[in-house]
Scaffold this active site. Structure first.
Site, PDB file in Angstrom:
ATOM      1  N   CYS A   1       1.256  44.952  76.853  1.00  0.00           N
ATOM      2  CA  CYS A   1       1.538  46.371  77.089  1.00  0.00           C
ATOM      3  C   CYS A   1       0.421  47.093  77.823  1.00  0.00           C
ATOM      4  CB  CYS A   1       1.771  47.067  75.755  1.00  0.00           C
ATOM      5  SG  CYS A   1       3.432  46.825  75.178  1.00  0.00           S
ATOM      6  N   ASP A   2      -0.621  46.390  78.208  1.00  0.00           N
ATOM      7  CA  ASP A   2      -1.772  47.056  78.821  1.00  0.00           C
ATOM      8  C   ASP A   2      -1.603  47.157  80.337  1.00  0.00           C
ATOM      9  OD1 ASP A   2      -4.172  48.050  79.552  1.00  0.00           O
ATOM     10  OD2 ASP A   2      -5.371  46.470  78.643  1.00  0.00           O
TER      11      ASP A   2
END
Ligand code: PLP
Length: 377
Positions: free
Chosen positions: A327-328
């Site tokens: 999710c980064d």
């Protein structure tokens, strides 16, 4: 390894996958020895610490550079079918602990092996004397790292001007300085770095000898560039320069060692991942794959290395983005990759991803590191 073999291994084992080809490890080691026949190669285990690589290289005749107690034990456990006699020579011939900074607990644990360890300052020397008094020491010099992909000279190495004092200090404490070492920076494509470093080391050796302390080992470190693409100048060109300087500057009885990491491991692995998402943003196609910069592609962050992403599918290509599975936002593998139109579940792969890749993979976001398969073991 051809594309058919890569695809069939991915079908067999699933993705994300790292395929490590031991024929290439052996070939890289043979190439190193052929071009630098006077230099014993101590494989820098941190580049890829797979025990299978340690065993393959040990069988081929290599020695090892370790950066921590766990790496020391990893090598020791995998090579300990050693001739019991002359064990001390064997340890030095096979392992150097080349991380100049060591916790005292590590020194305490290492002392029983009478290891060869590096230092670059007086505090470290005092620590070695106190906690590993049976160690032999190697002084790490700070040398130019100009143009190397990963620079190390701001973190390690004593200045040339203080080197001889640090040699003398070690002998005064009752330690023996067995060698001098340096590192020109990783993926060093500026070969003058090696020439300058060898000249600096020769000057320090001479001055030490003049002050009564002959040094027996010269450790020319790592940095030997892997052939990531055709722009990397051939290893033979670098080796010729190194051989010429060694012949010119050092007497024949100096034992020369090196610590290649990347050169031996980088080209030996190919990673395979699967497309798990596809979107169009700002008119650009974005692919999401089930690997990431927190996993096999960690070298993008830590190693300043780029790994082209390739498709098995043929067809007209377009510029697209490839993102990792986490999710980064940092988890961007490439903003401009040329790929044909791909669909979810299609496979992509990256070559030359054997060094500083899965070695620094994490479990970030709950995704485990890719499975590794060894071929031609
Ligand atoms: C990392 C490292 C190496 C290996 O460097 P490469 O550029 O991968 O060859 C060798 N020696 C030391 C001390 C290192 O820290």
């Amino acid at each position: 390894m051809n594309r058919k073999q890569i695809q069939s291994l991915a079908a067999q084992h699933g993705t994300p996958l790292v395929i490590l080809d031991h024929d290439i490890i052996r070939r890289n080691y043979a190439e190193f020895r052929r071009h630098l026949p006077k230099v014993q190669a101590y494989y820098a285990v941190k580049a890829n610490p797979a025990p299978e690589i340690v065993r393959t290289l040990f069988k081929a005749g290599a020695s090892f550079d370790v950066a921590s107690l766990p790496e020391f034990m990893l090598v020791y456990e995998n090579i300990k079918d050693l001739p019991a006699k002359e064990q001390q020579d064997f340890i030095w011939d096979k392992i150097i602990y080349a991380n100049p900074t060591k916790p005292k607990e590590t020194l305490l644990a290492l002392d029983q092996y009478k290891p060869l360890v590096t230092y670059d300052n007086l505090n470290e020397l005092k620590k070695i004397k106190q906690f590993a008094p049976h160690a032999g020491v190697v002084l790490r010099l700070r040398v130019p790292n100009t143009g190397s992909m990963v620079e190390l000279s701001s973190k390690f190495g004593c200045d040339a001007g203080e080197a001889v004092d640090l040699v003398v200090a070690a002998f005064q404490m009752g330690l023996v300085v067995e060698g001098l070492s340096f590192h020109v920076g990783s993926q060093c494509t500026n070969f003058e770095n090696f020439v300058q470093a060898l000249n600096m080391a020769a000057a320090v050796m001479k001055e030490s000898r003049d002050r009564g302390h002959a040094i027996k080992i010269l450790d020319i470190g790592g940095g030997f560039p892997a052939a990531y693409n055709r722009h990397v100048k051939p290893f033979g060109t670098l080796a010729r320069k190194i051989n010429a300087e060694i012949d010119r500057l050092f007497s024949k009885d100096i034992q020369i060692i090196a610590e290649p990491g990347r050169f031996l491991a980088a080209t030996a692995a190919t990673s395979v991942a699967r497309i798990v998402g596809k979107a169009v943003r700002d008119g650009k196609t974005c692919y999401y794959i089930n690997d990431s910069v927190y996993h096999t592609y960690s070298g993008i962050i830590f190693d300043h290395c780029q790994y082209p992403v390739r498709a098995f599918k043929r067809g007209k290509t377009e510029i697209c983005a490839v993102f990792g599975q986490t999710c980064d936002g940092l988890d961007t593998i490439s903003q401009s990759e040329e790929l044909p139109s791909l669909e979810i579940d299609d496979l992509v792969y990256s070559e030359n991803i054997g060094a500083y890749s899965n070695a620094s993979a994490t479990y970030f976001n709950g995704f485990p590191p890719a499975q590794v398969v060894h071929v031609n073991l």
